[in-house]
Design a protein around this motif. Structure first.
Motif, mmCIF file in Angstrom:
data_model
loop_
_atom_site.group_PDB
_atom_site.id
_atom_site.type_symbol
_atom_site.label_atom_id
_atom_site.label_comp_id
_atom_site.label_asym_id
_atom_site.label_seq_id
_atom_site.Cartn_x
_atom_site.Cartn_y
_atom_site.Cartn_z
ATOM 1 N N SER A 83 2.474 1.602 -3.458
ATOM 2 C CA SER A 83 1.583 2.082 -4.523
ATOM 3 C C SER A 83 1.230 3.548 -4.298
ATOM 4 C CB SER A 83 0.328 1.214 -4.666
ATOM 5 O OG SER A 83 -0.053 0.648 -3.464
ATOM 6 N N ALA A 84 1.135 3.967 -3.020
ATOM 7 C CA ALA A 84 0.898 5.389 -2.750
ATOM 8 C C ALA A 84 2.058 6.220 -3.287
ATOM 9 C CB ALA A 84 0.725 5.619 -1.248
ATOM 10 N N GLN A 95 -11.694 15.039 9.872
ATOM 11 C CA GLN A 95 -11.482 15.823 8.655
ATOM 12 C C GLN A 95 -10.949 17.222 8.954
ATOM 13 O OE1 GLN A 95 -13.982 15.632 5.367
ATOM 14 N NE2 GLN A 95 -13.346 13.512 5.214
ATOM 15 N N LEU A 109 0.840 -1.212 0.000
ATOM 16 C CA LEU A 109 0.000 0.000 0.000
ATOM 17 C C LEU A 109 0.870 1.255 0.000
ATOM 18 C CD1 LEU A 109 -2.915 -0.972 2.421
ATOM 19 C CD2 LEU A 109 -2.947 -0.808 -0.066
ATOM 20 N N LEU A 110 1.915 1.257 0.839
ATOM 21 C CA LEU A 110 2.803 2.430 0.888
ATOM 22 C C LEU A 110 3.504 2.627 -0.451
ATOM 23 C CD1 LEU A 110 4.422 2.095 4.444
ATOM 24 C CD2 LEU A 110 2.493 3.504 3.714
ATOM 25 N N LEU A 149 2.140 6.162 -7.223
ATOM 26 C CA LEU A 149 1.047 6.971 -7.755
ATOM 27 C C LEU A 149 1.359 8.452 -7.569
ATOM 28 C CD1 LEU A 149 -1.629 6.256 -9.060
ATOM 29 C CD2 LEU A 149 -2.719 6.520 -6.845
ATOM 30 N N TRP A 150 1.881 8.768 -6.381
ATOM 31 C CA TRP A 150 2.268 10.143 -6.074
ATOM 32 C C TRP A 150 3.291 10.635 -7.098
ATOM 33 C CZ3 TRP A 150 0.517 13.384 -2.204
ATOM 34 C CH2 TRP A 150 1.232 14.569 -2.030
ATOM 35 N N LEU A 206 -4.420 6.082 0.514
ATOM 36 C CA LEU A 206 -3.804 4.777 0.756
ATOM 37 C C LEU A 206 -2.963 4.822 2.026
ATOM 38 C CD1 LEU A 206 -2.747 3.627 -2.832
ATOM 39 C CD2 LEU A 206 -4.600 2.758 -1.417
ATOM 40 N N LEU A 207 -2.267 5.942 2.261
ATOM 41 C CA LEU A 207 -1.512 6.090 3.516
ATOM 42 C C LEU A 207 -2.477 6.014 4.694
ATOM 43 C CD1 LEU A 207 1.086 8.943 2.874
ATOM 44 C CD2 LEU A 207 1.361 6.472 2.731
ATOM 45 N N TYR A 254 -6.234 12.205 -5.045
ATOM 46 C CA TYR A 254 -6.389 12.002 -3.601
ATOM 47 C C TYR A 254 -5.949 10.601 -3.166
ATOM 48 C CZ TYR A 254 -9.188 16.243 -3.197
ATOM 49 O OH TYR A 254 -9.619 17.535 -3.209
ATOM 50 N N LEU A 255 -5.815 9.686 -4.137
ATOM 51 C CA LEU A 255 -5.594 8.282 -3.776
ATOM 52 C C LEU A 255 -4.301 8.026 -2.989
ATOM 53 C CD1 LEU A 255 -7.053 5.640 -3.873
ATOM 54 C CD2 LEU A 255 -6.014 5.143 -6.077
ATOM 55 N N PRO A 256 -3.149 8.627 -3.365
ATOM 56 C CA PRO A 256 -1.937 8.341 -2.578
ATOM 57 C C PRO A 256 -2.125 8.624 -1.092
ATOM 58 C CG PRO A 256 -1.356 9.528 -4.571
ATOM 59 C CD PRO A 256 -2.856 9.505 -4.514
ATOM 60 N N PRO A 271 -7.546 17.458 5.962
ATOM 61 C CA PRO A 271 -8.607 17.978 5.098
ATOM 62 C C PRO A 271 -8.709 17.242 3.769
ATOM 63 C CG PRO A 271 -6.721 19.406 4.980
ATOM 64 C CD PRO A 271 -6.355 18.305 5.929
ATOM 65 N N LEU A 272 -9.072 15.973 3.819
ATOM 66 C CA LEU A 272 -9.244 15.225 2.585
ATOM 67 C C LEU A 272 -10.615 14.567 2.606
ATOM 68 C CD1 LEU A 272 -5.990 13.209 1.841
ATOM 69 C CD2 LEU A 272 -7.081 14.921 0.423
ATOM 70 N N PRO A 273 -11.344 14.632 1.512
ATOM 71 C CA PRO A 273 -12.623 13.939 1.504
ATOM 72 C C PRO A 273 -12.372 12.439 1.627
ATOM 73 C CG PRO A 273 -12.074 14.717 -0.689
ATOM 74 C CD PRO A 273 -11.045 15.266 0.228
ATOM 75 N N ARG A 327 -10.660 23.786 2.607
ATOM 76 C CA ARG A 327 -9.623 23.299 3.526
ATOM 77 C C ARG A 327 -8.480 22.618 2.796
ATOM 78 N NH1 ARG A 327 -12.160 19.596 6.965
ATOM 79 N NH2 ARG A 327 -14.258 20.176 6.385
ATOM 80 N N THR A 328 -8.681 22.233 1.522
ATOM 81 C CA THR A 328 -7.578 21.656 0.751
ATOM 82 C C THR A 328 -6.437 22.664 0.631
ATOM 83 O OG1 THR A 328 -9.123 20.289 -0.477
ATOM 84 C CG2 THR A 328 -6.959 20.568 -1.440
ATOM 85 N N VAL A 366 -14.682 20.954 2.212
ATOM 86 C CA VAL A 366 -13.426 20.242 1.965
ATOM 87 C C VAL A 366 -12.573 20.985 0.942
ATOM 88 C CG1 VAL A 366 -12.468 18.174 0.887
ATOM 89 C CG2 VAL A 366 -14.225 17.961 2.632
ATOM 90 N N VAL A 405 -3.583 2.503 5.650
ATOM 91 C CA VAL A 405 -2.649 1.728 6.476
ATOM 92 C C VAL A 405 -2.854 2.082 7.954
ATOM 93 C CG1 VAL A 405 -0.214 1.340 7.014
ATOM 94 C CG2 VAL A 405 -0.947 1.484 4.642
#
Lengths: 127, 170
Positions: free
Chosen positions: A25-26, B34, A22-23, A29-30, B147-148, B142-144, B38-40, A94-95, A91, B151
């Motif tokens: 692939s994160a 959140q 998982l780490l 992807l990043w 995924l963290l 947002y996926l990376p 701050p991530l959906p 806040r991003t 959201v 875990v």
């Protein structure tokens, strides 16, 4: 009893593999999404997946754009952000500031996306 | 299996699990996770706690039934039709991933790995739902981070589930 509980939680090799996968692939992807070295050139605003505006980020001054009443996007100086939004979750606001190509802020309730594109992405391809 | 022996007992238990999952997702909305991240989509996954229990103790069709009922009732109580797609894709993918992973329980996996996989599958489903809703690949960004969080939050859920299951009779 407590032996049983620790049995359920005693880490096996598979747990480590799952965590690492998982780490990894994160991280991959990043890297794939954000590794472009180019600075932020343009912010694209999309509604329902359709482009509704292109905001030039290279000027030094800041400007504001309102895709619809209640929503304000602030941009300029190589960055852009949702400044205000009257959506229920907030959201998108806040991003915070988006500064790198590939980054985006999403407002699901209003189906708005603010996405950063690189400097001269098109030029880079044609050149 | 005892659940097959006594239908009244299994219907009652499944209804309780659906109610528990709904109550937990409501409780979760009160926790300000959140505000910190701050991530959906970042959350503890307390409703997945029920799914985790179900994949460990019940047959897969029953687990899926519980997830479907939870999603439908959740949508009725305030998620709406868009919310339904998000919770269905997330919930069903998580249940399928954990049901597959739970076969390795006690051999190659502990609850930690099962729960992390479930959390990751849940996020994958929700990203898929937002890609479909928005008609754009942008939510993939947002996926990376999610995924963290899978875990970390998956591990928290696993610890909670282990605590619960060691206190409940088979």
């Amino acid at each position: 009893m407590s032996g049983k509980r620790s049995g359920l939680l005693r880490p096996r090799w598979g747990d480590l593999a799952v965590g690492l996968a998982l780490l990894l692939s994160a991280a991959l992807l990043w890297a794939a999404l954000f590794s472009s070295g180019a600075g932020a050139g343009t912010a694209v605003v999309l509604r329902d997946g359709e482009e509704i505006a292109r905001l030039e980020l290279r000027g030094a001054g800041m400007a504001e754009f309102s895709p619809e009443p209640g929503v304000t996007i602030r941009y300029g100086g190589g960055r852009a952000a949702f400044l205000r939004s009257d959506c229920p979750d907030g959201v998108c606001v806040r991003t915070g500031w988006l500064t790198r190509p590939g980054q985006s802020a999403v407002c699901l309730p209003k189906r708005l996306i603010l996405r950063i594109e690189g400097e001269g992405d098109v030029d880079a391809v044609s050149g | 299996m005892r659940s097959a022996d006594n239908p009244v007992r299994s219907v009652t238990r499944d209804a309780l699990l659906v109610a528990l999952a709904l109550a937990l997702s409501y409780l979760e909305r009160l926790l300000p996770v959140q505000a910190l991240i701050p991530l959906p989509g970042v959350k503890l996954g307390l409703a997945n706690l029920v799914t985790l229990y179900a994949v460990c103790r019940l047959p897969l069709p029953e687990t899926l039934g519980i997830v479907l009922c939870r999603c439908l009732l959740g949508a009725l109580f305030g998620g709406g039709i868009t919310g339904l797609m998000f919770s269905l894709l997330g919930g069903v993918l998580a249940a399928l991933a954990m049901a597959a992973a739970v076969r390795g329980l006690d051999r190659s996996l502990s609850l930690l790995g099962v729960s992390m996989l479930g959390a990751a599958a849940h996020h994958l489903g929700q990203i898929l739902a937002s890609v479909l809703t928005l008609g754009s690949w942008a939510p993939l960004a947002y996926l990376p981070a999610l995924l963290l969080s899978a875990v970390a939050m998956g591990a928290v859920t696993a610890v909670l589930a282990a605590g619960i299951m060691s206190r409940l009779p088979e």
